[in-house]
Design an enzyme around this catalytic site. Structure first.
Site, PDB file in Angstrom:
ATOM      1  N   LYS A 124       1.768  -2.880   6.420  1.00  0.00           N
ATOM      2  CA  LYS A 124       2.137  -3.335   5.204  1.00  0.00           C
ATOM      3  C   LYS A 124       3.839  -3.078   4.945  1.00  0.00           C
ATOM      4  O   LYS A 124       4.325  -3.849   4.277  1.00  0.00           O
ATOM      5  CB  LYS A 124       1.459  -2.322   4.154  1.00  0.00           C
ATOM      6  CG  LYS A 124       0.214  -2.628   3.915  1.00  0.00           C
ATOM      7  CD  LYS A 124      -0.103  -4.010   3.235  1.00  0.00           C
ATOM      8  CE  LYS A 124      -1.618  -4.469   2.985  1.00  0.00           C
ATOM      9  NZ  LYS A 124      -1.705  -5.919   2.441  1.00  0.00           N
ATOM     10  N   SER A 163       0.871  -1.283   0.110  1.00  0.00           N
ATOM     11  CA  SER A 163      -0.115   0.014  -0.019  1.00  0.00           C
ATOM     12  C   SER A 163       0.716   1.274  -0.034  1.00  0.00           C
ATOM     13  O   SER A 163       2.015   1.259   0.508  1.00  0.00           O
ATOM     14  CB  SER A 163      -0.864  -0.100   1.140  1.00  0.00           C
ATOM     15  OG  SER A 163      -1.571   1.362   1.415  1.00  0.00           O
ATOM     16  N   TYR A 218      -2.135   0.323  10.041  1.00  0.00           N
ATOM     17  CA  TYR A 218      -2.245  -0.771   8.801  1.00  0.00           C
ATOM     18  C   TYR A 218      -1.265  -0.204   7.833  1.00  0.00           C
ATOM     19  O   TYR A 218      -0.453  -1.334   7.210  1.00  0.00           O
ATOM     20  CB  TYR A 218      -3.741   0.281   7.904  1.00  0.00           C
ATOM     21  CG  TYR A 218      -3.442  -0.326   6.436  1.00  0.00           C
ATOM     22  CD1 TYR A 218      -3.783  -1.574   5.949  1.00  0.00           C
ATOM     23  CD2 TYR A 218      -3.333   0.585   5.417  1.00  0.00           C
ATOM     24  CE1 TYR A 218      -3.916  -1.966   4.683  1.00  0.00           C
ATOM     25  CE2 TYR A 218      -3.484   0.375   4.133  1.00  0.00           C
ATOM     26  CZ  TYR A 218      -3.829  -1.284   3.577  1.00  0.00           C
ATOM     27  OH  TYR A 218      -3.811  -1.603   2.393  1.00  0.00           O
TER      28      TYR A 218
END
Length: 324
Positions: A145, A117, A141
């Site tokens: 990643k 991402s 998040y």
């Protein structure tokens, strides 16, 4: 040769699965259906329901289907919610990736394409993000990643894992009338849900230092994204040189205001967006260069903004009609 697609029943995953099958490549899907739908999958594709946290299931899936490579898309993908649920995010995205890599090592699968991402960059201090832009994730998040990329890199050194990670921002559109974005957090679904239920879409912040005062982001068509996943897998299969990371970026970006205008023009629904204050942490502009991916992964922006909106709206509206 067969590729396992984790999270293959989701919006992005299903497009990747169909792109593989359309290129004559064999795939199997592993998905726990927490956000995926079996109706998104072709009937000919083998489906295994379960979690990537289940090491025995992952290993048996790799063996039973003679898997030679993995496209790892499964994960918890909501950056905002990850701030409220960090442990869940790390369990799904970090522990899940670790379990998958352990299972791959155990059975001798040595190729992986990782769905990363652009959240790994956080709020970059540059108009155009490249792969060399410093990483400074600002959510669990984004951090998860980045850790996933580190795991791949370390396993590459330790065990010869052939890998690449694809970073991207906002994935929109649809390549098929029966596959659409079901996320309750992404911009396009939020706009369409509002319009289909008689509400007015909202813009958060109109005083940013951008041409129309609204945030500018990368928006890329999901079918273009899927195409480059297949290109990355083919490159790994062939043993061709491949970079550890690629940005799948538009190079110029689109503002939220422009998207609202495109939605109004494409759908024929006349509306004036509600204007609200900025949300904390929303940067004015984040746009990535896709030059490296264009060189190696046949990456390009094959769809206009109008085509992105039209395909996404038709698929979402079709789903609403089908459910009646």
């Amino acid at each position: 040769m067969t590729w396992l697609v984790t999270g293959g029943a989701g919006y992005i995953g299903a497009h990747v699965v169909r792109a593989f099958t359309e290129q004559g490549m064999s795939v199997v899907v592993l998905d726990d259906l927490s956000s995926g739908h079996t109706t998104f999958l072709p009937e000919s594709v083998p489906f295994v329901r379960g979690s990537i946290l289940d090491s025995a299931l992952v290993e048996s899936t790799l063996l039973d289907h003679a898997v030679t490579g993995v496209v790892h898309i499964a994960g918890f993908k909501y950056a905002g919610v990850s701030v409220e649920r960090p442990l869940h995010t790390y369990a799904q995205n970090v522990t899940g990736t670790l379990v998958l890599l352990e299972a791959m090592a155990a059975v001798g699968v040595s190729r992986i394409v990782f769905s990363s991402s652009a959240a790994v960059y956080g709020t970059p201090d540059t108009d155009l993000v490249t792969e060399a832009t410093p990483k400074s994730p600002q959510s669990p998040y984004g951090e998860s990643k980045l850790i996933g990329e580190w795991l791949l890199a370390d396993q590459g050194v330790a065990a010869g894992l052939a890998h690449t990670s694809l970073r991207y921002f906002n994935v929109v559109g649809s390549g098929y009338p029966d596959v659409y974005d079901t996320s309750p957090h992404n911009l396009f679904p939020l706009i369409f849900e509002a319009l289909l239920t008689g509400r007015t879409p909202r813009i958060y912040g109109t005083d940013y230092p951008t041409p129309d005062g609204t945030c500018v982001r990368d928006y890329i068509h999901v079918a273009d994204l899927a195409h480059s996943h297949v290109a990355a897998a083919r490159r790994l299969d062939a043993g061709d040189p491949i970079e550890p990371v690629y940005n799948l970026g538009s190079g110029d970006g689109v503002s939220v205001g422009e998207i609202m205008t495109a939605v109004r023009d494409v759908t024929g629904i006349d509306f004036t967006p509600e204007l609200a204050d900025r949300r904390a942490g929303d940067p004015a502009r984040i746009v990535a260069s896709g030059d490296l991916a264009a060189r190696d992964l046949d990456w390009s922006m094959r769809h206009t903004l109008a085509e992105m909106v039209d395909s996404a709206y038709r698929a979402r509206a079709n789903a609403a009609t089908t459910r009646r």
